[in-house]
Design a protein around this motif. Structure first.
Motif, short mmCIF file in Angstrom:
data_model
loop_
_atom_site.label_atom_id
_atom_site.label_comp_id
_atom_site.label_asym_id
_atom_site.label_seq_id
_atom_site.Cartn_x
_atom_site.Cartn_y
_atom_site.Cartn_z
N ARG A 34 1.10 -0.71 -0.24
CA ARG A 34 0.10 -0.09 0.29
C ARG A 34 0.90 0.94 -0.13
O ARG A 34 0.36 2.26 0.05
N ARG A 35 2.43 1.06 -0.33
CA ARG A 35 3.15 2.41 -1.08
C ARG A 35 3.93 2.39 -1.90
O ARG A 35 4.56 0.84 -1.52
N ILE A 36 4.25 3.52 -2.36
CA ILE A 36 4.99 3.07 -3.75
C ILE A 36 6.37 4.72 -3.05
O ILE A 36 5.91 4.65 -2.90
N VAL A 37 7.47 3.60 -3.08
CA VAL A 37 8.75 4.65 -3.49
C VAL A 37 9.34 4.99 -4.40
O VAL A 37 9.92 3.76 -5.14
N LEU A 38 8.94 5.95 -5.12
CA LEU A 38 9.55 6.00 -6.41
C LEU A 38 11.35 6.45 -6.68
O LEU A 38 11.59 7.49 -5.86
N HIS A 39 11.74 5.97 -7.55
CA HIS A 39 13.45 6.26 -7.33
C HIS A 39 14.18 6.84 -8.33
O HIS A 39 13.13 6.31 -9.90
N ALA A 40 14.60 8.17 -8.42
CA ALA A 40 14.78 8.90 -9.93
C ALA A 40 16.60 9.68 -8.61
O ALA A 40 16.89 9.43 -7.91
N LEU A 62 4.00 11.37 -11.48
CA LEU A 62 4.04 9.83 -12.18
C LEU A 62 3.81 9.65 -10.11
O LEU A 62 2.68 8.30 -9.89
N ALA A 63 4.03 9.55 -9.30
CA ALA A 63 3.81 9.75 -8.57
C ALA A 63 2.69 10.16 -7.91
O ALA A 63 1.94 9.41 -6.85
N ALA A 64 2.33 11.61 -7.55
CA ALA A 64 0.69 11.81 -7.22
C ALA A 64 0.13 10.99 -8.08
O ALA A 64 -1.86 10.87 -7.61
N ALA A 65 0.08 10.78 -9.71
CA ALA A 65 -0.80 9.96 -10.34
C ALA A 65 -1.08 8.38 -9.93
O ALA A 65 -1.99 8.28 -9.55
N ALA A 66 0.22 7.47 -9.02
CA ALA A 66 -0.47 6.66 -8.94
C ALA A 66 -0.28 6.94 -6.79
O ALA A 66 -1.95 5.91 -7.23
N ARG A 67 -0.46 7.59 -6.43
CA ARG A 67 -1.28 7.72 -5.20
C ARG A 67 -3.09 8.38 -5.20
O ARG A 67 -3.56 7.92 -4.55
N ASP A 68 -3.42 9.33 -6.43
CA ASP A 68 -4.46 8.98 -7.20
C ASP A 68 -5.48 7.89 -7.93
O ASP A 68 -6.94 7.95 -7.32
N ARG A 69 -4.64 7.45 -8.47
CA ARG A 69 -5.28 5.73 -8.93
C ARG A 69 -5.51 4.69 -7.81
O ARG A 69 -6.53 4.36 -8.32
N PHE A 70 -4.32 4.66 -7.50
CA PHE A 70 -4.29 3.83 -6.50
C PHE A 70 -4.99 3.39 -5.13
O PHE A 70 -4.90 2.50 -4.22
N GLY A 71 -4.60 5.10 -5.31
CA GLY A 71 -5.17 4.96 -3.50
C GLY A 71 -4.00 4.67 -2.63
O GLY A 71 -4.43 3.91 -1.49
N VAL A 72 -3.01 4.60 -3.15
CA VAL A 72 -1.04 4.38 -1.76
C VAL A 72 -0.54 5.63 -1.49
O VAL A 72 -0.61 7.03 -1.95
N ASP A 73 0.19 5.21 -0.41
CA ASP A 73 1.08 6.16 -0.10
C ASP A 73 1.85 6.30 -0.72
O ASP A 73 2.92 5.36 -1.68
N VAL A 74 2.76 7.76 -1.49
CA VAL A 74 4.00 7.52 -2.18
C VAL A 74 4.94 7.87 -2.03
O VAL A 74 4.36 9.48 -0.74
N GLY A 75 6.45 7.89 -2.20
CA GLY A 75 7.44 9.33 -2.08
C GLY A 75 7.95 8.95 -2.66
O GLY A 75 8.43 8.87 -4.04
#
Length: 374
Positions: A34-40, A62-75
């Motif tokens: 339920r959490r995604i961390v994007l690495h760049a 992309l992090a904002a889109a993942a949060r809004d589309r999947f309902g997950v926490d992002v960083g």
């Protein structure tokens, strides 16, 4: 936002993918996280050009889109490459090329200042616009961590096979170790020898241009600095990221990395049952010749740039305006690219970017999911 400004070829994923963030969905579903961390990445070897900032802005959106589309926490986690060469010299005796990194030449305090100078205000603005938190970690700090060293030692145990994946043409994937007295290290690693290695310790012999031969012991706790080739370094970093049991790591890179990631995927297969993290490739900015915009071409004066190429496209510090306005331009531009996978899965010349900006279609600051945040 109108998308008629862009005419793009049909993507091979047409009909299967309606937004590029959906490339994350398969592993997100299979892991149940339920959490995604994007690495760049963050380059500190000079002012960023437009292509670099497009990739970083894409990561926020992309992090904002993942949060809004999947309902997950992002960083977002940006890796600051303070291991980039700051100065280079050749040995007068052997001709071997030696280099000293930004970290070893300037120190941690100056590296931090440069990172803030080139990215601090922009990232703060993008974070405020998207609501996505971020952190920046230098390569020096990352390679000092126990997890990185454990994965490095594990890769050495598989190097008989890995080296032909990481360097298929010649099988040469050397490590480099800076001299503990002066920080200079041999670029090619030709005179670096692995003396012994297991999963707990590796011993190397290396040669300094000024101080001669020295030995280095790498353990999970030792202070020895680890320098790796680009693909080897990224393999270790991605395997460290995959250790996070609470978050799905997502790798964000420019589209020029696609061929390199084919090798990284194969490298992952040397570990039984190991699955590479999902990756999203962002649009690259091109010169008129079709070559990717890069510091090397810019500095050499061989970038073949159109008359429409503004100075700020080559050097972000030459933007004639405020940082929020620059961020607004970037967010509008990348949001337009993200409006359809065929717009995102392609490159853009500086001439085309100038045309899109001149149309006025990207003047409204939006998030990737389409909601205005201005």
């Amino acid at each position: 936002m109108s998308t008629h400004a862009l005419v793009s070829p049909v993507s091979v994923t047409d009909g299967a993918v309606t937004h590029d963030v959906d490339f994350i969905r398969p592993q997100l579903r299979s892991t149940g996280l339920r959490r995604i961390v994007l690495h760049a990445g963050v380059q500190i070897n000079g002012a960023p050009h437009l292509g670099t900032n497009v990739m970083q802005t894409s990561a926020f959106l992309l992090a904002a889109a993942a949060r809004d589309r999947f309902g997950v926490d992002v960083g977002l986690r940006f890796g600051a490459l303070d291991n980039a060469p700051f100065e280079t010299r050749a040995s007068p005796r052997t001709g071997a090329v030696y280099q000293r990194s930004f970290h070893h030449a300037l120190g941690a305090t100056e590296v931090e200042r440069l990172t803030r100078h080139f990215y601090g205000d922009l990232f703060e603005t993008l974070s405020a616009v998207t609501g996505v938190p971020y952190e920046i970690e230098t390569y020096t700090a990352q390679q000092a961590q126990r997890a990185f060293r454990e994965e490095f030692l594990a890769s050495l145990a598989k190097m008989d096979r890995l080296r032909w994946v990481l360097a298929p043409s010649h099988g040469n994937a050397p490590t480099s170790h800076p001299c503990p007295r002066c920080g200079w290290s041999e670029k090619s690693g030709d005179h670096t020898e692995l003396l012994a290695a297991d999963l707990h310790r590796a011993s190397f012999s290396a040669v300094c241009v000024d101080h001669g031969r020295f030995e280095v012991d790498v353990t999970p706790e030792s202070p020895a600095y680890i320098g790796l080739t680009t693909l080897h370094r990224n393999l270790v970093k991605e395997r460290v990221a995959a250790r996070d049991a609470a978050a799905l790591p997502v790798i964000v890179k420019g589209a020029d990395w696609a061929t390199g990631c084919r090798l990284l995927d194969e490298a992952f297969m040397t570990w039984s049952g190991s699955v590479p993290p999902p990756r999203i490739f962002t649009p690259v900015v091109l010169s008129d010749s079709g070559a990717k915009l890069s510091k090397t071409l810019i500095n050499a004066g061989t970038a073949d740039l159109s008359a429409e190429t503004e100075p700020w496209m080559l050097d972000a510090t030459k933007w004639n305006g405020t940082v929020p306005r620059y961020a607004q331009t970037l967010v509008g531009l990348v949001s337009l690219m993200l409006s359809d996978p065929r717009h995102f899965e392609r490159g853009y010349t500086t001439r085309e970017v100038a045309r899109l900006i001149s149309r006025g279609d990207i003047s409204t600051m939006t998030t990737a999911s389409g909601g205005s945040r201005s």
